[in-house]
Design a protein around this motif. Structure first.
Motif, PDB file in Angstrom:
ATOM      1  N   ILE A 261      50.553 -58.365 -24.198  1.00 34.75           N
ATOM      2  CA  ILE A 261      50.826 -57.347 -25.210  1.00 34.75           C
ATOM      3  C   ILE A 261      49.894 -56.164 -24.975  1.00 34.75           C
ATOM      4  O   ILE A 261      48.666 -56.314 -25.020  1.00 34.75           O
ATOM      5  CB  ILE A 261      50.593 -57.903 -26.636  1.00 34.75           C
ATOM      6  CG1 ILE A 261      51.474 -59.132 -26.885  1.00 34.75           C
ATOM      7  CG2 ILE A 261      50.858 -56.828 -27.687  1.00 34.75           C
ATOM      8  CD1 ILE A 261      51.141 -59.867 -28.179  1.00 34.75           C
ATOM      9  N   GLU A 262      50.430 -55.012 -24.703  1.00 39.13           N
ATOM     10  CA  GLU A 262      49.581 -53.839 -24.487  1.00 39.13           C
ATOM     11  C   GLU A 262      49.001 -53.377 -25.828  1.00 39.13           C
ATOM     12  O   GLU A 262      49.742 -53.115 -26.778  1.00 39.13           O
ATOM     13  CB  GLU A 262      50.352 -52.702 -23.846  1.00 39.13           C
ATOM     14  CG  GLU A 262      49.456 -51.506 -23.536  1.00 39.13           C
ATOM     15  CD  GLU A 262      50.194 -50.373 -22.848  1.00 39.13           C
ATOM     16  OE1 GLU A 262      49.577 -49.308 -22.654  1.00 39.13           O
ATOM     17  OE2 GLU A 262      51.389 -50.538 -22.518  1.00 39.13           O
ATOM     18  N   PRO A 263      47.670 -53.247 -25.930  1.00 37.78           N
ATOM     19  CA  PRO A 263      47.058 -52.823 -27.198  1.00 37.78           C
ATOM     20  C   PRO A 263      47.145 -51.308 -27.385  1.00 37.78           C
ATOM     21  O   PRO A 263      46.193 -50.584 -27.120  1.00 37.78           O
ATOM     22  CB  PRO A 263      45.607 -53.291 -27.040  1.00 37.78           C
ATOM     23  CG  PRO A 263      45.360 -53.247 -25.568  1.00 37.78           C
ATOM     24  CD  PRO A 263      46.672 -53.597 -24.919  1.00 37.78           C
TER      25      PRO A 263
ATOM     26  N   TYR B 174      41.077 -53.887 -21.793  1.00 37.68           N
ATOM     27  CA  TYR B 174      42.365 -54.488 -21.456  1.00 37.68           C
ATOM     28  C   TYR B 174      42.849 -53.979 -20.096  1.00 37.68           C
ATOM     29  O   TYR B 174      43.270 -54.766 -19.239  1.00 37.68           O
ATOM     30  CB  TYR B 174      43.387 -54.164 -22.544  1.00 37.68           C
ATOM     31  CG  TYR B 174      44.792 -54.634 -22.224  1.00 37.68           C
ATOM     32  CD1 TYR B 174      45.189 -55.946 -22.499  1.00 37.68           C
ATOM     33  CD2 TYR B 174      45.724 -53.777 -21.643  1.00 37.68           C
ATOM     34  CE1 TYR B 174      46.465 -56.387 -22.200  1.00 37.68           C
ATOM     35  CE2 TYR B 174      47.005 -54.206 -21.341  1.00 37.68           C
ATOM     36  CZ  TYR B 174      47.375 -55.511 -21.624  1.00 37.68           C
ATOM     37  OH  TYR B 174      48.641 -55.937 -21.318  1.00 37.68           O
TER      38      TYR B 174
ATOM     39  N   ARG C 284      41.055 -51.002 -25.592  1.00 36.48           N
ATOM     40  CA  ARG C 284      42.154 -50.649 -24.685  1.00 36.48           C
ATOM     41  C   ARG C 284      41.645 -50.447 -23.261  1.00 36.48           C
ATOM     42  O   ARG C 284      42.321 -50.783 -22.290  1.00 36.48           O
ATOM     43  CB  ARG C 284      42.881 -49.406 -25.204  1.00 36.48           C
ATOM     44  CG  ARG C 284      43.729 -49.717 -26.434  1.00 36.48           C
ATOM     45  CD  ARG C 284      44.564 -48.557 -26.919  1.00 36.48           C
ATOM     46  NE  ARG C 284      43.756 -47.566 -27.632  1.00 36.48           N
ATOM     47  CZ  ARG C 284      43.701 -46.282 -27.331  1.00 36.48           C
ATOM     48  NH1 ARG C 284      44.384 -45.824 -26.302  1.00 36.48           N
ATOM     49  NH2 ARG C 284      42.972 -45.457 -28.045  1.00 36.48           N
TER      50      ARG C 284
ATOM     51  N   CYS D 236      46.064 -60.021 -26.698  1.00 35.75           N
ATOM     52  CA  CYS D 236      46.819 -59.080 -25.867  1.00 35.75           C
ATOM     53  C   CYS D 236      46.876 -59.542 -24.417  1.00 35.75           C
ATOM     54  O   CYS D 236      47.944 -59.537 -23.789  1.00 35.75           O
ATOM     55  CB  CYS D 236      46.203 -57.688 -25.955  1.00 35.75           C
ATOM     56  SG  CYS D 236      46.410 -56.911 -27.572  1.00 35.75           S
TER      57      CYS D 236
ATOM     58  N   CYS E 110      46.372 -51.174 -32.484  1.00 32.21           N
ATOM     59  CA  CYS E 110      44.954 -51.315 -32.856  1.00 32.21           C
ATOM     60  C   CYS E 110      44.706 -50.835 -34.290  1.00 32.21           C
ATOM     61  O   CYS E 110      43.970 -51.470 -35.050  1.00 32.21           O
ATOM     62  CB  CYS E 110      44.071 -50.548 -31.875  1.00 32.21           C
ATOM     63  SG  CYS E 110      44.027 -51.272 -30.219  1.00 32.21           S
TER      64      CYS E 110
END
Length: 428
Positions: free
Chosen positions: A98-100, A120, A117, A93, A105
């Motif tokens: 890439i946004e988790p 991240y 998250r 990510c 997930c």
């Protein structure tokens, strides 16, 4: 049969059909989820090779939730490095923007990924440094341009007025890479003399040029096992006399098969991975050790081969600092178990072991920072346009407080599997 019975039978059949359709849909959806989850598990499986993992990453990239967002360059250079499934997804990510999301997930790790998250968000919101946005060079720029015949007749040298007698050399083929301009600029701005070697077969000069140990050069057999098929044999530079004149130098020869990238000279010691025994399997370990210690006039220190790196080289694992001091790569971030094995192998010979450590910012390309080029009091550190660039500069500066640490962007060669130490050769 009564009408009521017929109606009952029809209603029962309808219910069964409806139930089957619902069950089929649930099973189909579950199978999809299991497929994405199982792909990521296969990538994280320590029994898989990195070549296999890259193929699986390509499959994962086609998943509807990923939707082709994993960059080709990330896939081509992917190395697991001991990461578990959640840390693997976190890296994917971060490195690919890439946004988790919760849905992502659930699809890939079968949980809501709350901790992942949060990590991240912490990483992407931390102003480690404003990274320059550098366009990925085109393939045309990053391969040796066969249509442009590179002159291959003599050594070309560039000697700034302020330079010392120390020089560093590179294959002429390196000039076909766009990052050569960055390397050249860094050397010239710091008054470092350099030259270009003719008659080489590839850019990895460290591997085939003689090593320097305790006042003399060591010439060895360069015939690596990873270049044995017919397609790759043409890349073996095996006639050093055509590359550089060492007739006036003190040279010790050995018939051992060695890669220069697996040689870390530390004054009275020399570090190599245990792959050296595989490459010289016709000899006993005792015979190999004795021959290395004779040729290098140094005590051999054997470290375990990091199997995530197929070539078995030591120069992406450990570097010599001074006296009884070495620097090891970011194993604390990626593989604590292997880190301990490496420390156990080094600690009987070195009283101080420094470590690179990047924490959450670590990526699959961060290994390359330790593959720096050292010339006298200058250390040229590979930069890749990633979050660990600044961290590596800061940490290496602390390890070498009296040296000038110079950043050099070299993504083109790192994409091919090496960095600055790999493409250089020091002449003393």
């Amino acid at each position: 049969m009564s009408i009521e019975s017929i109606i009952g039978i029809v209603a029962g059949i309808f219910g069964i059909v409806t139930g089957c359709a619902w069950l089929h849909g649930v099973m189909k959806q579950h199978a999809k989820q299991k497929t994405a989850y199982s792909l990521l598990k296969q990538i994280a499986d320590k029994n898989s090779t990195d070549v296999q993992r890259r193929k699986i990453l390509n499959k994962l990239n086609k998943n509807k939730f990923v939707n082709g967002r994993i960059k080709e360059s990330y896939i081509n250079n992917f190395v697991l490095g001991g990461k578990g499934i959640e840390k693997l997804l976190l890296e994917i990510c971060i490195e690919n923007g890439i946004e988790p999301t919760e849905d992502l997930c659930k699809e890939l790790i079968d949980t809501k990924g709350q901790s992942l998250r949060k990590q991240y968000q912490e990483v992407v919101s931390t102003p480690i440094e404003k990274q320059e946005v550098m366009e990925t060079p085109s393939v045309k720029e990053e391969v040796v341009r066969e249509e442009k015949k590179i002159p291959n007749t003599k050594v070309e040298e560039f000697m700034p007025e302020s330079s010392s007698n120390l020089k560093v050399y590179f294959s002429q083929h390196l000039t076909a890479y766009s990052c050569w301009a960055n390397i050249k600029q860094a050397l010239e701005e710091n008054g470092v003399a350099y030259g270009l070697l003719p008659n080489t077969k590839d850019v990895w000069a460290r591997d085939y040029m003689p090593a320097y140990s305790n006042g003399h050069y060591v010439s060895y057999v360069y015939n690596p096992d990873y270049l044995q098929n017919e397609k790759d044999k043409k890349y073996i530079t095996d006639n050093i006399a055509e590359v550089f004149d060492l007739s006036n130098e003190d040279v010790t020869s050995t018939k051992l098969v060695i890669d220069g990238g697996n040689v870390i000279v530390c004054d009275d010691k020399v570090i190599m991975t245990d792959k050296i025994f595989d490459e010289n399997s016709s000899l006993s370990k005792e015979e190999v050790i004795a021959e290395i210690e004779r040729a290098f006039s140094a005590k051999l220190v054997i470290i375990p081969w990091d199997k995530e790196e197929e070539y078995g080289h030591a120069d992406g694992m450990v570097r010599y600092v001074s006296d009884n001091h070495v620097l090891i790569n970011q194993y604390k971030d990626i593989d604590p178990e292997f880190r301990q094995k490496l420390i156990d192998a080094l600690s009987p010979y070195f009283s101080e072991i420094s470590e690179l450590e990047y924490g959450k910012a670590s990526s699959n390309q961060s290994w390359a920072h330790i593959n720096y080029l050292q010339v006298d009091n200058y250390i040229f550190v590979p930069q890749l346009g990633i979050m660990t660039d600044k961290l590596a500069l800061e940490q290496i500066s602390k390890v070498f407080p009296t040296s000038k640490v110079v950043p050099v962007e070299v993504r083109g060669i790192v994409k091919k599997g090496g960095a600055l130490n790999c493409v250089s050769w020091n002449h003393y």
